[in-house]
Scaffold this active site. Structure first.
Site, PDB file in Angstrom:
ATOM      1  N   ASP A 142      -5.624   5.085  -1.745  1.00 40.75           N
ATOM      2  CA  ASP A 142      -5.022   6.027  -0.798  1.00 40.75           C
ATOM      3  C   ASP A 142      -4.125   6.994  -1.557  1.00 40.75           C
ATOM      4  O   ASP A 142      -3.932   6.868  -2.769  1.00 40.75           O
ATOM      5  CB  ASP A 142      -4.193   5.270   0.252  1.00 40.75           C
ATOM      6  CG  ASP A 142      -3.087   4.453  -0.387  1.00 40.75           C
ATOM      7  OD1 ASP A 142      -2.009   5.022  -0.624  1.00 40.75           O
ATOM      8  OD2 ASP A 142      -3.295   3.251  -0.670  1.00 40.75           O
TER       9      ASP A 142
ATOM     10  N   ASP B  64      -0.837   7.414  -0.892  1.00 41.10           N
ATOM     11  CA  ASP B  64       0.528   7.086  -0.502  1.00 41.10           C
ATOM     12  C   ASP B  64       0.872   7.964   0.708  1.00 41.10           C
ATOM     13  O   ASP B  64       0.018   8.192   1.560  1.00 41.10           O
ATOM     14  CB  ASP B  64       1.493   7.271  -1.669  1.00 41.10           C
ATOM     15  CG  ASP B  64       2.752   6.427  -1.528  1.00 41.10           C
ATOM     16  OD1 ASP B  64       2.614   5.209  -1.298  1.00 41.10           O
ATOM     17  OD2 ASP B  64       3.856   6.965  -1.635  1.00 41.10           O
TER      18      ASP B  64
END
Length: 289
Positions: free
Chosen positions: A209, A211
């Site tokens: 991802d 963040d």
């Protein structure tokens, strides 16, 4: 001497396929109970041991992983080189979910974990300016590319305590002011302990991802992370399968000195050393004690 690779599998990686003579067995450690039993066998003729960092079924939170017991257990099995495979968030647009980052630096923001095998009764200070092994890291990068993975060689890993993800302010700080490239919760103190145990260490951070700094991905979606983890786990297994041909079964001394980290590290005079602590160090520091 024989090359013996230890794989520490992070989130989404709880086993390694294709090991000849594979079996799970318990390893006792004076530093506590390791995360799980260790899967041992051979891959392409090379000795290999696999330890799921969080335990099968993911039972250990990042702060509660028994890092000292894990590294000690691998050392007792004769592991010479450890490859950490872990999930991470990315602070860089070009380090996208599904990519692998071969970490070469760390910023340690953890605070609730025992970080050393040494202490009162036997004090030691190891060099840690270059916390990963360049030889082992290069092999991981080549094996990952051969497995069809987009690889970034070099990157700074921000180790946070967790288990919560970052606030937006923290994410921006780590990315914009501190220059971190990825963020995770498990490579510290693991890398420090591997150095104290004179084991070469490489960190393969698998991006799941962005963040929460990214304007189009403003929070970490656990469902999306899990979906990405599944794909990353398959890539990691293909990477591991390519390591025997790159590293070979015979191991030379580490050209970067990882396997000699304790040569000048122990400060306590021999007659002042605590026998109880020395007994616990009988695997990780056997060569110099």
């Amino acid at each position: 001497m024989d090359m013996h690779i230890g794989i520490i599998g992070g989130s989404g990686i709880y086993e390694i396929d294709g090991l000849d003579g594979a079996r799970w067995h318990r390893v006792d450690s004076p530093w506590g109970t390791p995360s799980d039993q260790v899967l041992t066998g051979r891959l392409g003729g090379m000795k290999m041991s696999f330890l799921p960092r969080h335990g099968r079924g993911h039972v250990h939170a990042p702060s509660d992983v028994p890092y000292r017991a894990n590294i000690d257990a691998l050392k007792r099995l004769g592991v010479t080189d450890v490859i950490s495979v872990s999930a991470c968030g990315s602070f860089r647009e070009n380090m996208a979910p599904g990519d692998f980052v071969i970490v070469d630096q760390f910023i340690d923001r953890t605070f609730a974990r025992a970080k050393s095998f040494f202490g009162s009764g036997c004090v030691a200070h190891v060099g840690f300016a270059h916390p990963t092994c360049a030889r082992l890291s290069t092999a991981c990068a080549k094996a990952a590319r051969a497995a069809g993975v987009t690889v970034h060689e070099g990157g700074t890993y921000l180790a946070m305590e967790g288990p919560q993800f970052s606030t937006l302010a923290e994410s921006r700080l780590y990315r914009d002011q501190w220059g971190a490239d990825v963020i995770g919760m498990t490579n510290m103190p693991e890398a420090k302990l591997a150095r104290e145990a004179e084991i070469c260490y490489a960190s393969v951070a698998m991006v799941t991802d962005y963040d929460c700094w990214h304007p189009d991905h403003d929070e970490v979606d656990v469902a999306q992370v899990i979906a990405t983890l599944t794909g990353n786990g398959d890539k990691a297994k293909r990477m591991v399968a390519g390591l025997p041909d790159l590293l070979g079964v015979n191991r030379e001394s580490c050209p970067h000195g990882c396997d000699r980290a304790l040569d000048m590290a122990i400060m306590t005079a021999p007659d002042k050393r605590d026998p109880a602590l020395l007994a616990k160090l009988n695997a990780v520091a056997r060569r110099v004690l």
